[in-house]
Write a protein that holds these residues in place. Sequence first.
Motif, PDB file in Angstrom:
ATOM      1  N   LEU A   1      36.578  11.090   6.474  1.00 23.95           N
ATOM      2  CA  LEU A   1      35.952  10.905   5.166  1.00 23.95           C
ATOM      3  C   LEU A   1      36.246   9.504   4.614  1.00 23.95           C
ATOM      4  CD1 LEU A   1      36.906  14.262   3.398  1.00 23.95           C
ATOM      5  CD2 LEU A   1      34.631  13.616   4.220  1.00 23.95           C
ATOM      6  N   PRO A   2      35.414   9.033   3.682  1.00 27.20           N
ATOM      7  CA  PRO A   2      35.797   7.826   2.946  1.00 27.20           C
ATOM      8  C   PRO A   2      37.012   8.118   2.064  1.00 27.20           C
ATOM      9  CG  PRO A   2      33.822   8.796   2.002  1.00 27.20           C
ATOM     10  CD  PRO A   2      34.106   9.554   3.267  1.00 27.20           C
ATOM     11  N   ASP A   3      37.768   7.088   1.757  1.00 28.88           N
ATOM     12  CA  ASP A   3      39.027   7.240   1.028  1.00 28.88           C
ATOM     13  C   ASP A   3      38.761   7.460  -0.460  1.00 28.88           C
ATOM     14  OD1 ASP A   3      41.561   6.664  -0.304  1.00 28.88           O
ATOM     15  OD2 ASP A   3      42.222   5.912   1.633  1.00 28.88           O
ATOM     16  N   MET A   4      39.074   8.664  -0.958  1.00 29.29           N
ATOM     17  CA  MET A   4      38.817   8.986  -2.358  1.00 29.29           C
ATOM     18  C   MET A   4      39.661   8.124  -3.303  1.00 29.29           C
ATOM     19  SD  MET A   4      40.790  12.564  -3.186  1.00 29.29           S
ATOM     20  CE  MET A   4      40.072  13.552  -1.887  1.00 29.29           C
ATOM     21  N   ILE A   5      40.840   7.692  -2.851  1.00 29.82           N
ATOM     22  CA  ILE A   5      41.688   6.859  -3.704  1.00 29.82           C
ATOM     23  C   ILE A   5      41.063   5.477  -3.859  1.00 29.82           C
ATOM     24  CG2 ILE A   5      44.039   6.105  -4.147  1.00 29.82           C
ATOM     25  CD1 ILE A   5      43.626   9.152  -3.719  1.00 29.82           C
ATOM     26  N   GLU A   6      40.498   4.952  -2.774  1.00 28.61           N
ATOM     27  CA  GLU A   6      39.836   3.657  -2.875  1.00 28.61           C
ATOM     28  C   GLU A   6      38.585   3.769  -3.747  1.00 28.61           C
ATOM     29  OE1 GLU A   6      39.712   0.171   0.204  1.00 28.61           O
ATOM     30  OE2 GLU A   6      37.943   1.420   0.521  1.00 28.61           O
ATOM     31  N   ILE A   7      37.857   4.859  -3.640  1.00 25.05           N
ATOM     32  CA  ILE A   7      36.677   5.063  -4.478  1.00 25.05           C
ATOM     33  C   ILE A   7      37.071   5.064  -5.949  1.00 25.05           C
ATOM     34  CG2 ILE A   7      34.874   6.725  -5.119  1.00 25.05           C
ATOM     35  CD1 ILE A   7      34.827   7.520  -2.104  1.00 25.05           C
TER      36      ILE A   7
ATOM     37  N   ASP B   1      27.981   5.426   0.165  1.00 25.06           N
ATOM     38  CA  ASP B   1      28.405   6.522   1.058  1.00 25.06           C
ATOM     39  C   ASP B   1      29.744   7.111   0.608  1.00 25.06           C
ATOM     40  OD1 ASP B   1      26.143   5.914   2.623  1.00 25.06           O
ATOM     41  OD2 ASP B   1      27.277   4.396   3.725  1.00 25.06           O
ATOM     42  N   ALA B   2      29.793   7.585  -0.630  1.00 28.01           N
ATOM     43  CA  ALA B   2      31.062   8.016  -1.236  1.00 28.01           C
ATOM     44  C   ALA B   2      31.420   9.472  -0.944  1.00 28.01           C
ATOM     45  CB  ALA B   2      31.010   7.802  -2.749  1.00 28.01           C
ATOM     46  N   GLN B   3      30.536  10.220  -0.271  1.00 27.66           N
ATOM     47  CA  GLN B   3      30.797  11.648  -0.021  1.00 27.66           C
ATOM     48  C   GLN B   3      31.195  12.340  -1.338  1.00 27.66           C
ATOM     49  OE1 GLN B   3      30.890  13.554   3.174  1.00 27.66           O
ATOM     50  NE2 GLN B   3      29.501  11.882   3.687  1.00 27.66           N
ATOM     51  N   ILE B   4      30.307  12.275  -2.309  1.00 28.19           N
ATOM     52  CA  ILE B   4      30.601  12.698  -3.680  1.00 28.19           C
ATOM     53  C   ILE B   4      31.086  14.141  -3.748  1.00 28.19           C
ATOM     54  CG2 ILE B   4      29.542  13.096  -5.944  1.00 28.19           C
ATOM     55  CD1 ILE B   4      27.674  10.677  -5.260  1.00 28.19           C
ATOM     56  N   GLN B   5      30.566  14.997  -2.876  1.00 33.76           N
ATOM     57  CA  GLN B   5      30.943  16.410  -2.922  1.00 33.76           C
ATOM     58  C   GLN B   5      32.409  16.631  -2.576  1.00 33.76           C
ATOM     59  OE1 GLN B   5      29.156  15.058  -0.538  1.00 33.76           O
ATOM     60  NE2 GLN B   5      29.964  15.728   1.436  1.00 33.76           N
ATOM     61  N   GLU B   6      33.076  15.625  -2.012  1.00 32.96           N
ATOM     62  CA  GLU B   6      34.476  15.759  -1.633  1.00 32.96           C
ATOM     63  C   GLU B   6      35.433  15.108  -2.641  1.00 32.96           C
ATOM     64  OE1 GLU B   6      35.261  17.587   0.774  1.00 32.96           O
ATOM     65  OE2 GLU B   6      33.523  17.657   2.121  1.00 32.96           O
ATOM     66  N   LEU B   7      34.912  14.645  -3.782  1.00 33.60           N
ATOM     67  CA  LEU B   7      35.743  13.892  -4.726  1.00 33.60           C
ATOM     68  C   LEU B   7      36.396  14.757  -5.799  1.00 33.60           C
ATOM     69  CD1 LEU B   7      33.521  10.715  -5.273  1.00 33.60           C
ATOM     70  CD2 LEU B   7      35.500  10.984  -3.758  1.00 33.60           C
TER      71      LEU B   7
ATOM     72  N   ARG C   1      23.534   8.200  -7.094  1.00 34.60           N
ATOM     73  CA  ARG C   1      22.264   7.864  -6.454  1.00 34.60           C
ATOM     74  C   ARG C   1      22.343   8.300  -5.007  1.00 34.60           C
ATOM     75  NH1 ARG C   1      21.128   1.714  -8.880  1.00 34.60           N
ATOM     76  NH2 ARG C   1      20.856   2.374 -11.079  1.00 34.60           N
ATOM     77  N   GLY C   2      21.911   9.533  -4.747  1.00 40.70           N
ATOM     78  CA  GLY C   2      22.150  10.110  -3.425  1.00 40.70           C
ATOM     79  C   GLY C   2      23.645  10.287  -3.251  1.00 40.70           C
ATOM     80  N   ASP C   3      24.201   9.671  -2.217  1.00 41.22           N
ATOM     81  CA  ASP C   3      25.646   9.740  -1.993  1.00 41.22           C
ATOM     82  C   ASP C   3      26.351   8.450  -2.427  1.00 41.22           C
ATOM     83  OD1 ASP C   3      27.523  11.611  -1.322  1.00 41.22           O
ATOM     84  OD2 ASP C   3      27.586  11.122   0.801  1.00 41.22           O
ATOM     85  N   ASP C   4      25.641   7.601  -3.184  1.00 44.64           N
ATOM     86  CA  ASP C   4      26.228   6.379  -3.726  1.00 44.64           C
ATOM     87  C   ASP C   4      26.614   6.599  -5.185  1.00 44.64           C
ATOM     88  OD1 ASP C   4      25.488   5.354  -1.282  1.00 44.64           O
ATOM     89  OD2 ASP C   4      23.758   4.239  -2.059  1.00 44.64           O
ATOM     90  N   ILE C   5      27.617   5.870  -5.647  1.00 42.45           N
ATOM     91  CA  ILE C   5      28.023   5.904  -7.051  1.00 42.45           C
ATOM     92  C   ILE C   5      27.731   4.535  -7.663  1.00 42.45           C
ATOM     93  CG2 ILE C   5      29.909   6.243  -8.685  1.00 42.45           C
ATOM     94  CD1 ILE C   5      31.310   7.952  -6.604  1.00 42.45           C
TER      95      ILE C   5
END
Length: 434
Positions: A236-242, A260-266, A283-287
């Motif tokens: 997954l992308p790093d939620m802390i970095e996001i 590509d933030a994988q919003i559903q996993e935040l 915006r889709g999977d972008d923030i």
Amino acid sequence: MASFEVIGGHPLKGEIIPQGAKNEALQILCAVLLTNEPVTISNIPDIRDVNKLIELLRDMGVKVGKLATDTYVFQADSVNLEYLDSEQFVAQGRALRGSVMILGPMLARFGQCQLPKPGGDKIGRRPLDTHFLGLQKLGGKLTLEGNDFYRIRTEGKLQGTYMLLDEASVTGTANIVMAAVLADGITTVYNAACEPYLQQLCKMLVRMGAKINGIGSNLLTIEGVESLGGTEHRMLPDMIEIGSFIGLAAMTGSEITIKDAQIQELGLIPDTFRKMGIQLEFRGDDIFIPAQDHYQIATYLDGSILTVSDHTWPGLTPDLLSIILVVATQAKGTVLIHQKMFESRLFFVDKLIDMGAQIILCDPHRATVIGLDQRTRLHGISMTSPDIRAGVALLIAALSADGRSVIDNVEQIDRGYQFIDKRLNALGAQIKRL
């Protein structure tokens, strides 16, 4: 020792792609020890802690092949157990907190492991009791040499059992799960951690042939199997970095898109920043974070001061409280930051106070922040990064401040953030590595 020279006060603009998740990587990489077949892992972040763990696995005898910048193939078909008695192994283990997660896989597959007390951030007490109590319940025999060297063995195979964890430790749960997948019988783990990174580990193990039920909940049931096979896994992308990028955009009045933030996993991360007054658009999977001149902290319905605290998943991760605290310094309003898990993680606020922030450190766990509402900007100073998350919080503060700041000991930041200076400079930041 490297330093960052930061010239603050410049808004940023552009798109940024978050790195692979550091905390997931440390678990996933250790799981390759559970099989003698190839395991391919992609979206691996190029950061110091992860690179040190890959080096440790290679020195233990794991074959490591680099297929692309972020993709490696691992094969643990010739692990050298004698290496665990070497001085080099002891030095490597002491330097890396993530080394603790070799215990479960090594005990399950080889019946033995030893490890010095691992290193990592100095953020207060970080006991390993959950790891060892879980492994002991599965049949491991623990011997403590001195105060900082652990040996654990098993006679025959580990045996499945029921256990109720005294804390929902993410790394502790990971170690127990990795041990239980090769144990005889059924293991039930209650009060298990259920963070997305732990879910990722469980899903990867299932693809390797493990039998795990309850993934995503705090009750895991694991039926042991004879052996595991190879697989492919993308992190997954790093939620802390996001979260760090969201805070950075707010503090600097910047317009940033996180791709590509994988919003559903935040989890609660987006809503927590919204409570701080920060506008977010999915915006889709972008923030998309628009530039804001001001942002206002919410209050409770009765008008009382908001409290932001950490908690086990799906609560807010403690790794983001340093970022939330810094963001609050330029908000309109007041917030109480309550860091429940670690008693030394708020001690970096003295640097923010020196920069002009209005913060009352109530005790080792709580700080009250009175926002300046952009009326008074922070000013640049010289400071030192005490740990990964505080280091990035100070970097965000420096980027928002008037004038020049110097941050020493940025190796701490490099442990968790991939080429952070180059990536932010591409958005318009002025960071120079000294």
